[in-house]
Design an enzyme around this catalytic site. Structure first.
Site, PDB file in Angstrom:
ATOM      1  CG  LEU A  65      -2.057  -1.031   1.241  1.00  0.00           C
ATOM      2  CD1 LEU A  65      -2.804  -0.964   2.558  1.00  0.00           C
ATOM      3  CD2 LEU A  65      -3.011  -0.801   0.084  1.00  0.00           C
ATOM      4  CE  LYS A 115      14.049  -6.646   1.475  1.00  0.00           C
ATOM      5  NZ  LYS A 115      13.176  -7.406   2.409  1.00  0.00           N
ATOM      6  CG  ASP A 165      14.394  -0.881  13.009  1.00  0.00           C
ATOM      7  OD1 ASP A 165      13.243  -1.362  13.035  1.00  0.00           O
ATOM      8  OD2 ASP A 165      15.391  -1.515  13.413  1.00  0.00           O
ATOM      9  CG  ASN A 173       1.771   1.944   4.403  1.00  0.00           C
ATOM     10  OD1 ASN A 173       0.713   1.373   4.208  1.00  0.00           O
ATOM     11  ND2 ASN A 173       2.950   1.448   4.010  1.00  0.00           N
ATOM     12  CE1 TYR A 225      -1.534  -6.399  10.498  1.00  0.00           C
ATOM     13  CE2 TYR A 225      -3.915  -6.683  10.338  1.00  0.00           C
ATOM     14  CZ  TYR A 225      -2.739  -6.115   9.880  1.00  0.00           C
ATOM     15  OH  TYR A 225      -2.772  -5.248   8.816  1.00  0.00           O
ATOM     16  CE  LYS A 235      -2.154  -2.401  10.668  1.00  0.00           C
ATOM     17  NZ  LYS A 235      -1.488  -1.242  10.038  1.00  0.00           N
TER      18      LYS A 235
END
Length: 243
Positions: free
Chosen positions: A51, A76, A99, A126, A214, A218
Site C-alpha cells: 500500500l 529495498k 526502523d 503506513n 494483529y 490495529k
C-alpha cells in the site's frame, strides 16, 4: 474520503461481508481532476512495497514534487525509488532509513525531518507488520506486532505533529498526517481489553494469537487516531487551530 472519526459503527454481522464489499463492490473515491501537488512534500513510512508503494505512485501521479520513502531497508527502498524515478523523473525522491522496532531510529528520523525539511504537506504512517509466530523486540521488551503497529506508529505521530505545525505551507491547508489502519479492526475481539496493566498482556508468548494480536494492534492505533482527531476538533471549536 470520510475520516474514521466520522464513520458510523459497523452493523455488518459477518466480517467477510465487509471484505467482499470493500474489495469488489465499493467504488474508489478519486481526487478531483484538478488536484495538483506540485511544490508539496510527502513522507510515506513503509513506502517501498504494498500500500505504501501504491500511495507513492498515486501521489507522484498528482505531480508531487518531493517524496521521502521511510523504510527499514535502504537497499529495498532504493530499489523502489529507482522504479519511481523512471516514471517520474522530475520529482525529488529520497530514501530515509526508519526502523519501527527502534525508539532511537524513530527519534532520529523525527530530528532529521525537523532539521532537513523546510516544508511538509502529507505524512502517511503506513508501516506495519503481521507475524505468525511470537517475536519480542529486544530493545523495547514488547511483542513486535504491538510495537510496530501501535506503539512506534503513535510515537512517530506524536513526534511529527508539532513539526508539521511549523512546516506546513503558509496560507494554505495545514499539513495532513494519516495513520493507515485496517478493516480487520472490525473483527478484533480484544480479549485482553480489561487487563491491567494492558500493554504487558500483549508480551506473553503463552497467550499470543497471530490474528488477534494483529487485529488488536490495529484497533489500538485506530482508537488513538480517533482520540487525537476528537481532541483536535475540540481545540478548533474553541478557537485554537492546531494539529
Amino acid at each position: 474520503m470520510v475520516g474514521s472519526k466520522d464513520l458510523q459503527p459497523s452493523t455488518t454481522p459477518f466480517f467477510p461481508n465487509v471484505f467482499i464489499n470493500n474489495q469488489f463492490r465499493a467504488k474508489p473515491q478519486w481526487p478531483a481532476p484538478n488536484t495538483n501537488l506540485a511544490g508539496q512534500t510527502a513522507i510515506i513510512t513503509g513506502g517501498n512495497t504494498g500500500l505504501g508503494y501504491e500511495a507513492a505512485v498515486q501521489l507522484l501521479g498528482l505531480k508531487l514534487s518531493h517524496l521521502i520513502l521511510a523504510v527499514r531497508s535502504p537497499e529495498k527502498g532504493e530499489a523502489a525509488a529507482a522504479n519511481l524515478r523512471k516514471s517520474h523523473p522530475k520529482a525529488s525522491i529520497e530514501v530515509w532509513q526508519l526502523d519501527m522496532c527502534s525508539y532511537d531510529s524513530i527519534l532520529g528520523f523525527a530530528r532529521r525531518v525537523e532539521r532537513r525539511l523546510s516544508r511538509i504537506d502529507i505524512v502517511l504512517l503506513n508501516a506495519g507488520v503481521g507475524r505468525l509466530t511470537f517475536n519480542k523486540v529486544k530493545s523495547t521488551g514488547h511483542e513486535e506486532v504491538l510495537q510496530v503497529n501501535y506503539l512506534s506508529t503513535v510515537l512517530l505521530a506524536i513526534l511529527l505533529l508539532p513539526i508539521l505545525k511549523t512546516k506546513g505551507s503558509p496560507g494554505r491547508q495545514p499539513a495532513h498526517l494519516t495513520i493507515v489502519s485496517a478493516a480487520l479492526t472490525l473483527a478484533a475481539k480484544f480479549p485482553n481489553r480489561d487487563t491491567n496493566p494492558l500493554l504487558p498482556s500483549f508480551d506473553n508468548p503463552e497467550t499470543f494469537d497471530p490474528r488477534e494480536h494483529y487485529n488488536s494492534s490495529k484497533l489500538l492505533a485506530h482508537i488513538e487516531g480517533h482520540r487525537a482527531g476528537t481532541r483536535r476538533q475540540r481545540r478548533v471549536e474553541g478557537g485554537s487551530h492546531s494539529l
